[in-house]
Scaffold this motif. Sequence first.
Motif, PDB file in Angstrom:
ATOM      1  N   TYR A  41      51.459 -23.284 -41.869  1.00  0.00           N
ATOM      2  CA  TYR A  41      51.310 -23.565 -40.720  1.00  0.00           C
ATOM      3  C   TYR A  41      50.113 -24.523 -40.379  1.00  0.00           C
ATOM      4  N   SER A  42      50.198 -25.212 -39.465  1.00  0.00           N
ATOM      5  CA  SER A  42      49.228 -26.439 -38.962  1.00  0.00           C
ATOM      6  C   SER A  42      48.379 -25.800 -38.035  1.00  0.00           C
ATOM      7  N   ASP A  43      48.509 -24.668 -37.261  1.00  0.00           N
ATOM      8  CA  ASP A  43      47.674 -24.092 -36.468  1.00  0.00           C
ATOM      9  C   ASP A  43      46.581 -23.123 -36.765  1.00  0.00           C
ATOM     10  N   ILE A  44      45.829 -22.515 -36.106  1.00  0.00           N
ATOM     11  CA  ILE A  44      45.028 -21.333 -36.460  1.00  0.00           C
ATOM     12  C   ILE A  44      45.503 -20.091 -35.720  1.00  0.00           C
ATOM     13  N   TYR A  45      45.589 -18.795 -36.375  1.00  0.00           N
ATOM     14  CA  TYR A  45      45.904 -17.640 -35.847  1.00  0.00           C
ATOM     15  C   TYR A  45      44.690 -16.741 -35.624  1.00  0.00           C
TER      16      TYR A  45
ATOM     17  N   LEU B  19      47.380 -15.090 -28.309  1.00  0.00           N
ATOM     18  CA  LEU B  19      47.365 -14.467 -29.506  1.00  0.00           C
ATOM     19  C   LEU B  19      47.985 -15.374 -30.684  1.00  0.00           C
ATOM     20  N   ALA B  20      47.925 -15.112 -31.770  1.00  0.00           N
ATOM     21  CA  ALA B  20      48.781 -15.695 -32.999  1.00  0.00           C
ATOM     22  C   ALA B  20      48.502 -17.166 -33.171  1.00  0.00           C
ATOM     23  N   GLY B  21      49.659 -17.938 -33.170  1.00  0.00           N
ATOM     24  CA  GLY B  21      49.091 -19.320 -33.450  1.00  0.00           C
ATOM     25  C   GLY B  21      48.827 -20.136 -32.398  1.00  0.00           C
ATOM     26  N   ARG B  22      47.499 -20.904 -32.656  1.00  0.00           N
ATOM     27  CA  ARG B  22      47.197 -21.955 -31.372  1.00  0.00           C
ATOM     28  C   ARG B  22      46.590 -22.926 -31.960  1.00  0.00           C
ATOM     29  N   GLY B  23      46.594 -23.822 -30.934  1.00  0.00           N
ATOM     30  CA  GLY B  23      46.091 -25.337 -31.406  1.00  0.00           C
ATOM     31  C   GLY B  23      47.059 -25.820 -32.449  1.00  0.00           C
ATOM     32  N   LEU B  24      47.788 -26.916 -31.951  1.00  0.00           N
ATOM     33  CA  LEU B  24      48.889 -27.152 -32.938  1.00  0.00           C
ATOM     34  C   LEU B  24      48.229 -28.010 -34.183  1.00  0.00           C
ATOM     35  N   VAL B  25      47.092 -28.643 -34.370  1.00  0.00           N
ATOM     36  CA  VAL B  25      46.509 -29.123 -35.576  1.00  0.00           C
ATOM     37  C   VAL B  25      45.061 -28.319 -35.970  1.00  0.00           C
ATOM     38  N   ILE B  26      44.648 -27.495 -35.394  1.00  0.00           N
ATOM     39  CA  ILE B  26      43.276 -26.897 -35.470  1.00  0.00           C
ATOM     40  C   ILE B  26      43.343 -26.357 -37.116  1.00  0.00           C
ATOM     41  N   GLY B  27      44.305 -26.066 -37.512  1.00  0.00           N
ATOM     42  CA  GLY B  27      44.413 -25.399 -38.776  1.00  0.00           C
ATOM     43  C   GLY B  27      44.264 -26.544 -39.828  1.00  0.00           C
TER      44      GLY B  27
END
Length: 249
Positions: free
Chosen positions: A228-232, A149-157
Amino acid sequence: VTMQFNAGDTLKLTGKSGNYRTVSMLFPVQSQTVTFQFVDCSDPDNHHYAVVQIGTQVWMQENLKTSKYRDGSDIPNVTDSASWGSLTTGAYCDYHNLPAEGEVYGHLYNYYAVSDSRNICPNGWHIPSHSEWNILEKFLDSTDDTTALAGRGLVIGRILKEGCNTRWAYMDSTYGLNSSGFTALCANYRTATGAWSLAPNNDHDCTFWTSSSYNANSAWFRSLRWCYSDIYTLFSMKEGGNSLRCIKD
């Protein structure tokens, strides 16, 4: 059309044929020919959406802006905050009730519009499920833990966010790369009480509903944040107003 490029360039190409538009991301290292495949994606309001293929999936490349369900039934435009927060049926609004916002960034819809049996997506398309978002994220980052949950994938965002001609607030480590062609814009959102997201310069976040309920009162959504650079990956009350992207059947 012959295009010049330099080593290291990222090119976002949009092919057009009549009402059809297809986006292709190119990272050229040599001369090559780009071929576009066109797919119809149009709503009852006569909006014709650009599309982009990411992995095995074909996505709308812009946010939904229909005011009608697929059968032509109207989706109510609810502007009053108190009325919005008490809804248990489908509705849409524009950020801060400004029609110009809806034209550029798409409408914001509550989850009841997503789950309505009249179907909110163009013919041949549907709102992606929680699992279908996971497929996208795993394609963009094979190390992503889709159970978190919450922030995932370091650069997906960063891969999903547009990097130019947008109002995302700029930070060196979080600005959009848009290497996927998804072209997420900073559309902001509306809360379950009818309030607007806290964006002093309209440069905060964007959120996308999935089609998947979490429980009777909440549903899964995805969020991209300017800082943030990830996706939530989270769930929220179904009365909230989020953006929508459709995915091809």
